[in-house]
Design an enzyme around this catalytic site. Sequence first.
Site, PDB file in Angstrom:
ATOM      1  N   HIS A  69     -27.662   9.002 -35.996  1.00  0.00           N
ATOM      2  CA  HIS A  69     -27.813  10.297 -35.326  1.00  0.00           C
ATOM      3  C   HIS A  69     -28.436  10.108 -33.955  1.00  0.00           C
ATOM      4  O   HIS A  69     -28.992   9.048 -33.653  1.00  0.00           O
ATOM      5  CB  HIS A  69     -28.717  11.202 -36.167  1.00  0.00           C
ATOM      6  CG  HIS A  69     -30.105  10.669 -36.272  1.00  0.00           C
ATOM      7  ND1 HIS A  69     -30.460   9.742 -37.242  1.00  0.00           N
ATOM      8  CD2 HIS A  69     -31.217  10.869 -35.516  1.00  0.00           C
ATOM      9  CE1 HIS A  69     -31.734   9.415 -37.071  1.00  0.00           C
ATOM     10  NE2 HIS A  69     -32.222  10.083 -36.029  1.00  0.00           N
ATOM     11  N   THR A  71     -31.350  11.889 -32.002  1.00  0.00           N
ATOM     12  CA  THR A  71     -32.436  12.868 -32.099  1.00  0.00           C
ATOM     13  C   THR A  71     -32.520  13.689 -30.812  1.00  0.00           C
ATOM     14  O   THR A  71     -32.447  13.127 -29.720  1.00  0.00           O
ATOM     15  CB  THR A  71     -33.791  12.148 -32.309  1.00  0.00           C
ATOM     16  OG1 THR A  71     -33.710  11.318 -33.467  1.00  0.00           O
ATOM     17  CG2 THR A  71     -34.937  13.137 -32.467  1.00  0.00           C
ATOM     18  N   HIS A 149     -30.050   8.604 -27.355  1.00  0.00           N
ATOM     19  CA  HIS A 149     -29.506   7.374 -27.947  1.00  0.00           C
ATOM     20  C   HIS A 149     -29.277   7.541 -29.438  1.00  0.00           C
ATOM     21  O   HIS A 149     -29.774   8.501 -30.045  1.00  0.00           O
ATOM     22  CB  HIS A 149     -30.517   6.247 -27.748  1.00  0.00           C
ATOM     23  CG  HIS A 149     -31.761   6.481 -28.552  1.00  0.00           C
ATOM     24  ND1 HIS A 149     -32.762   7.329 -28.129  1.00  0.00           N
ATOM     25  CD2 HIS A 149     -32.123   6.054 -29.797  1.00  0.00           C
ATOM     26  CE1 HIS A 149     -33.693   7.390 -29.054  1.00  0.00           C
ATOM     27  NE2 HIS A 149     -33.335   6.641 -30.086  1.00  0.00           N
ATOM     28  N   THR A 151     -30.069   5.177 -32.727  1.00  0.00           N
ATOM     29  CA  THR A 151     -30.681   3.937 -33.219  1.00  0.00           C
ATOM     30  C   THR A 151     -29.724   3.278 -34.206  1.00  0.00           C
ATOM     31  O   THR A 151     -29.281   3.902 -35.168  1.00  0.00           O
ATOM     32  CB  THR A 151     -32.021   4.236 -33.926  1.00  0.00           C
ATOM     33  OG1 THR A 151     -32.940   4.761 -32.980  1.00  0.00           O
ATOM     34  CG2 THR A 151     -32.612   2.967 -34.545  1.00  0.00           C
TER      35      THR A 151
HETATM   36  P1  A2P Z   1     -34.781   7.619 -33.178  1.00  0.00           P
HETATM   37  O1  A2P Z   1     -34.355   8.939 -32.674  1.00  0.00           O
HETATM   38  O2  A2P Z   1     -34.898   6.608 -32.111  1.00  0.00           O
HETATM   39  O3  A2P Z   1     -33.902   7.087 -34.262  1.00  0.00           O
HETATM   40  P2  A2P Z   1     -39.160   8.550 -38.641  1.00  0.00           P
HETATM   41  O4  A2P Z   1     -38.204   8.107 -39.702  1.00  0.00           O
HETATM   42  O5  A2P Z   1     -39.906   7.426 -38.001  1.00  0.00           O
HETATM   43  O6  A2P Z   1     -40.022   9.665 -39.075  1.00  0.00           O
HETATM   44  O7  A2P Z   1     -38.268   9.145 -37.473  1.00  0.00           O
HETATM   45  C1  A2P Z   1     -37.280  10.086 -37.732  1.00  0.00           C
HETATM   46  C2  A2P Z   1     -36.389  10.211 -36.510  1.00  0.00           C
HETATM   47  O8  A2P Z   1     -37.094  10.797 -35.423  1.00  0.00           O
HETATM   48  C3  A2P Z   1     -35.872   8.891 -35.985  1.00  0.00           C
HETATM   49  O9  A2P Z   1     -34.545   9.139 -35.655  1.00  0.00           O
HETATM   50  C4  A2P Z   1     -36.751   8.562 -34.808  1.00  0.00           C
HETATM   51  O10 A2P Z   1     -36.279   7.756 -33.776  1.00  0.00           O
HETATM   52  C5  A2P Z   1     -37.164   9.919 -34.320  1.00  0.00           C
HETATM   53  N1  A2P Z   1     -38.548   9.900 -33.852  1.00  0.00           N
HETATM   54  C6  A2P Z   1     -39.641   9.509 -34.541  1.00  0.00           C
HETATM   55  N2  A2P Z   1     -40.766   9.702 -33.833  1.00  0.00           N
HETATM   56  C7  A2P Z   1     -40.387  10.219 -32.641  1.00  0.00           C
HETATM   57  C8  A2P Z   1     -41.072  10.630 -31.452  1.00  0.00           C
HETATM   58  N3  A2P Z   1     -42.397  10.560 -31.352  1.00  0.00           N
HETATM   59  N4  A2P Z   1     -40.338  11.097 -30.425  1.00  0.00           N
HETATM   60  C9  A2P Z   1     -39.013  11.185 -30.504  1.00  0.00           C
HETATM   61  N5  A2P Z   1     -38.290  10.820 -31.589  1.00  0.00           N
HETATM   62  C10 A2P Z   1     -38.966  10.340 -32.643  1.00  0.00           C
END
Ligand code: A2P
Length: 218
Positions: A69, A71, A149, A151
């Site tokens: 996905h 975010t 992006h 991940t």
């Molecule tokens: P990303 O968007 O790079 O994949 P987690 O599993 O660590 O709780 O994170 C859930 C999702 O939210 C993941 O997709 C993660 O990164 C994104 N995410 C986590 N923490 C943050 C943050 N502080 N700012 C922006 N996106 C975040």
Amino acid sequence: GPLEETAIPLFFGWFLCPSFQEKLKSMAKDFLKTLAGLEAFKKHLSDFTGEAEKEVDLEKFFQDKGMLHCTTKFCDYGKAEGSKEYAEQQSVKDRYGNMSELTLSTLFLTPRTLGARVSLSEEQLQLWPTGAEKEAVPDANLPIGSRAHVTLGCAEGVEPVQTGLDLLELVQLQQQGQEGEQVEDLELGSLTYYGKGMWVLSLKEPTVAPACFSSYYG
Ligand code: A2P
């Protein structure tokens, strides 16, 4: 009471269609395989291993982080600043559940993360939270949406939030005029090395990913 309140999710974002997730994963896998075989990559292997002579299996190095996905807003169930405002934003309510086409412009990797950069359209930028770039790099003036992006994987012990931060480091280098070291023209596109284990593959043909704007509660 709590039952009347709208629950705020862990995050909002575009969720790639399942069939496309498979396609992107295999594209990334092919890229890693090609990269691992390049002399230029082997020359900089210690960026990843910490030791010059050690081998690395990139496909094992980057661990899968689940559903692919992009975010938009990380809300942390309402604990993150601005999440209530975002959840109540008209554009968010209007587009919730709608399909969209994400344009993937590059694949990038660092010793921490593997990701795909997303070039957001004007319409998609309406769902991009204000301050996403400033929050990560307060001292720079990075273009709105430049953190967007998908991940694709993280090294052991690395949280997915790192992927966006790594991307912004690359964007900053590019903004400062660092061109990197153009390494090779691959079938998928041109490969550039930016130092410290940071590699960027600019896709010859941007890949269009069908995705649904929604949220994740966990
Ligand atoms: P990303 O968007 O790079 O994949 P987690 O599993 O660590 O709780 O994170 C859930 C999702 O939210 C993941 O997709 C993660 O990164 C994104 N995410 C986590 N923490 C943050 C943050 N502080 N700012 C922006 N996106 C975040």
